[in-house]
Structures are given as structure tokens and as C-alpha cells.
Design a protein around this motif. Structure first.
Motif, PDB file in Angstrom:
ATOM      1  N   ILE A   5       0.863  -1.177   0.000  1.00  0.00           N
ATOM      2  CA  ILE A   5       0.000   0.000   0.000  1.00  0.00           C
ATOM      3  C   ILE A   5       0.899   1.224   0.000  1.00  0.00           C
ATOM      4  CG2 ILE A   5      -1.723   1.308   1.288  1.00  0.00           C
ATOM      5  CD1 ILE A   5      -2.728  -1.322   2.430  1.00  0.00           C
ATOM      6  N   THR A   6       0.663   2.137  -0.925  1.00  0.00           N
ATOM      7  CA  THR A   6       1.465   3.357  -0.984  1.00  0.00           C
ATOM      8  C   THR A   6       1.024   4.324   0.114  1.00  0.00           C
ATOM      9  OG1 THR A   6      -0.007   4.510  -2.497  1.00  0.00           O
ATOM     10  CG2 THR A   6       1.719   3.118  -3.490  1.00  0.00           C
ATOM     11  N   ARG A   7       1.826   5.327   0.338  1.00  0.00           N
ATOM     12  CA  ARG A   7       1.539   6.340   1.363  1.00  0.00           C
ATOM     13  C   ARG A   7       0.204   7.047   1.081  1.00  0.00           C
ATOM     14  NH1 ARG A   7       5.894  10.359   1.223  1.00  0.00           N
ATOM     15  NH2 ARG A   7       7.114   8.498   1.515  1.00  0.00           N
ATOM     16  N   ASN A   8      -0.029   7.431  -0.178  1.00  0.00           N
ATOM     17  CA  ASN A   8      -1.288   8.101  -0.526  1.00  0.00           C
ATOM     18  C   ASN A   8      -2.482   7.209  -0.232  1.00  0.00           C
ATOM     19  OD1 ASN A   8      -0.148  10.476  -1.414  1.00  0.00           O
ATOM     20  ND2 ASN A   8      -0.309   9.985  -3.584  1.00  0.00           N
ATOM     21  N   ALA A   9      -2.399   5.940  -0.632  1.00  0.00           N
ATOM     22  CA  ALA A   9      -3.504   5.009  -0.412  1.00  0.00           C
ATOM     23  C   ALA A   9      -3.725   4.773   1.073  1.00  0.00           C
ATOM     24  CB  ALA A   9      -3.235   3.693  -1.138  1.00  0.00           C
ATOM     25  N   ALA A  10      -2.652   4.645   1.836  1.00  0.00           N
ATOM     26  CA  ALA A  10      -2.773   4.400   3.277  1.00  0.00           C
ATOM     27  C   ALA A  10      -3.509   5.545   3.960  1.00  0.00           C
ATOM     28  CB  ALA A  10      -1.390   4.209   3.887  1.00  0.00           C
ATOM     29  N   VAL A  27      -9.693  -3.857   5.035  1.00  0.00           N
ATOM     30  CA  VAL A  27      -9.614  -3.573   3.602  1.00  0.00           C
ATOM     31  C   VAL A  27      -9.596  -4.900   2.858  1.00  0.00           C
ATOM     32  CG1 VAL A  27      -8.192  -2.597   1.755  1.00  0.00           C
ATOM     33  CG2 VAL A  27      -8.371  -1.416   3.964  1.00  0.00           C
ATOM     34  N   ARG A  28     -10.445  -5.030   1.844  1.00  0.00           N
ATOM     35  CA  ARG A  28     -10.449  -6.211   0.991  1.00  0.00           C
ATOM     36  C   ARG A  28     -10.125  -5.772  -0.443  1.00  0.00           C
ATOM     37  NH1 ARG A  28     -12.332 -11.208   0.921  1.00  0.00           N
ATOM     38  NH2 ARG A  28     -13.562 -10.974   2.833  1.00  0.00           N
ATOM     39  N   VAL A  55      -3.258 -10.279   5.167  1.00  0.00           N
ATOM     40  CA  VAL A  55      -1.899  -9.908   4.803  1.00  0.00           C
ATOM     41  C   VAL A  55      -1.549  -8.578   5.459  1.00  0.00           C
ATOM     42  CG1 VAL A  55      -0.371  -9.372   2.868  1.00  0.00           C
ATOM     43  CG2 VAL A  55      -2.135 -11.119   2.600  1.00  0.00           C
ATOM     44  N   SER A  56      -0.464  -8.556   6.204  1.00  0.00           N
ATOM     45  CA  SER A  56       0.005  -7.324   6.839  1.00  0.00           C
ATOM     46  C   SER A  56       0.828  -6.512   5.846  1.00  0.00           C
ATOM     47  CB  SER A  56       0.865  -7.654   8.056  1.00  0.00           C
ATOM     48  OG  SER A  56       0.092  -8.311   9.027  1.00  0.00           O
ATOM     49  N   THR A  57       0.745  -5.197   5.970  1.00  0.00           N
ATOM     50  CA  THR A  57       1.538  -4.306   5.126  1.00  0.00           C
ATOM     51  C   THR A  57       2.407  -3.423   6.018  1.00  0.00           C
ATOM     52  OG1 THR A  57      -0.035  -2.469   5.085  1.00  0.00           O
ATOM     53  CG2 THR A  57      -0.361  -4.235   3.444  1.00  0.00           C
ATOM     54  N   ASP A  58       3.348  -2.739   5.410  1.00  0.00           N
ATOM     55  CA  ASP A  58       4.223  -1.845   6.177  1.00  0.00           C
ATOM     56  C   ASP A  58       3.549  -0.518   6.522  1.00  0.00           C
ATOM     57  OD1 ASP A  58       4.189  -0.726   3.641  1.00  0.00           O
ATOM     58  OD2 ASP A  58       6.346  -0.393   3.556  1.00  0.00           O
ATOM     59  N   LYS A  59       2.298  -0.336   6.144  1.00  0.00           N
ATOM     60  CA  LYS A  59       1.559   0.896   6.447  1.00  0.00           C
ATOM     61  C   LYS A  59       0.564   0.686   7.590  1.00  0.00           C
ATOM     62  CE  LYS A  59       3.405   3.345   3.127  1.00  0.00           C
ATOM     63  NZ  LYS A  59       4.587   2.585   2.787  1.00  0.00           N
ATOM     64  N   GLU A  60       0.731  -0.425   8.343  1.00  0.00           N
ATOM     65  CA  GLU A  60      -0.135  -0.747   9.480  1.00  0.00           C
ATOM     66  C   GLU A  60      -1.597  -0.914   9.068  1.00  0.00           C
ATOM     67  OE1 GLU A  60       0.584   2.243  12.422  1.00  0.00           O
ATOM     68  OE2 GLU A  60       2.675   1.666  12.675  1.00  0.00           O
ATOM     69  N   ILE A  61      -1.806  -1.418   7.862  1.00  0.00           N
ATOM     70  CA  ILE A  61      -3.137  -1.740   7.363  1.00  0.00           C
ATOM     71  C   ILE A  61      -3.093  -3.184   6.890  1.00  0.00           C
ATOM     72  CG2 ILE A  61      -4.888  -1.258   5.612  1.00  0.00           C
ATOM     73  CD1 ILE A  61      -3.869   1.630   5.550  1.00  0.00           C
ATOM     74  N   ASP A  62      -3.972  -4.012   7.464  1.00  0.00           N
ATOM     75  CA  ASP A  62      -4.078  -5.392   7.016  1.00  0.00           C
ATOM     76  C   ASP A  62      -5.053  -5.469   5.850  1.00  0.00           C
ATOM     77  OD1 ASP A  62      -2.328  -6.236   9.004  1.00  0.00           O
ATOM     78  OD2 ASP A  62      -3.951  -6.615  10.429  1.00  0.00           O
ATOM     79  N   VAL A  63      -4.755  -6.370   4.909  1.00  0.00           N
ATOM     80  CA  VAL A  63      -5.557  -6.510   3.699  1.00  0.00           C
ATOM     81  C   VAL A  63      -6.073  -7.942   3.604  1.00  0.00           C
ATOM     82  CG1 VAL A  63      -5.526  -6.371   1.176  1.00  0.00           C
ATOM     83  CG2 VAL A  63      -4.181  -4.761   2.524  1.00  0.00           C
TER      84      VAL A  63
END
Length: 100
Positions: A5-10, A27-28, A55-63
Motif C-alpha cells: 500500500i502506498t503512502r497516498n492510499a494508506a 480492507v479487501r 496480509v500485513s503491510t508496512d503501512k499498518e493496514i491489514d488486507v
């Protein structure tokens, strides 16, 4: 499975996840249309189902990604402001640049 996930999307996703109607949801990213050689992606807010991988991301948002869907593995979620504002989902690992 992997997701980025990019910074803008996060920034936009965190704002959306904070809305009362999305409380307790994740988020799905899903495939909305499969043409065989390429797919169209969508994004939604949902709860985890039996056939999902979290799935964990580096933006602290799981998908949430549906298991057994190789075109979901390696997706990248971005948010663009120009030429048209909205989410752009691609899968560079699959050579897939189709998004919606």
C-alpha cells in the motif's frame, strides 16, 4: 501472499476505516472481472471470511485477499489525484497493469 500500500492510499484507507460504517472491518482487495490473461481489481471494506488470507503491510493496514487467487498475490494499492482521483490497483509481479 503479499500486498503493498502506498503512502497516498494508506492515508485515504485509514480515513475510510475510521468511519462509523466501517467499524470492525478490514480492507479487501478483490478481483471484479477475470479475462483470463488479465483481471480488474476492486476494493471494499469487509470482515474476514474462511477462505481469506490476512496480509500485513508496512503501512499498518491489514488486507484481506482470497486464497487460491494468484493474481491477488503481489498487488499494489495506490491512490492517485490526477488525472482522475481514485484507487489504482495493479499487480507488477504478474505483469498486470489493469486496475479499477
Amino acid at each position: 501472499m503479499k500486498a503493498k500500500i502506498t503512502r497516498n492510499a494508506a492515508k485515504v484507507l485509514k480515513r475510510e476505516l475510521g468511519l462509523p460504517e466501517n467499524e470492525g472491518k478490514l480492507v479487501r482487495v478483490l478481483i471484479t472481472l477475470d479475462h483470463g490473461d488479465h483481471v480488474h481489481y476492486g476494493i471494499d471494506f469487509d470482515t474476514q471470511k474462511e477462505n481469506d488470507e490476512l496480509v500485513s503491510t508496512d503501512k499498518e493496514i491489514d488486507v484481506l485477499l482470497e486464497k487460491g487467487k494468484p493474481m491477488l498475490d503481489g498487488i499494489k494499492v495506490d491512490y492517485l489525484y490526477f488525472p482522475k482521483e481514485g484507487f489504482v490497483i495493479t499487480n507488477p509481479s504478474q505483469g498486470n497493469n489493469i486496475h479499477h
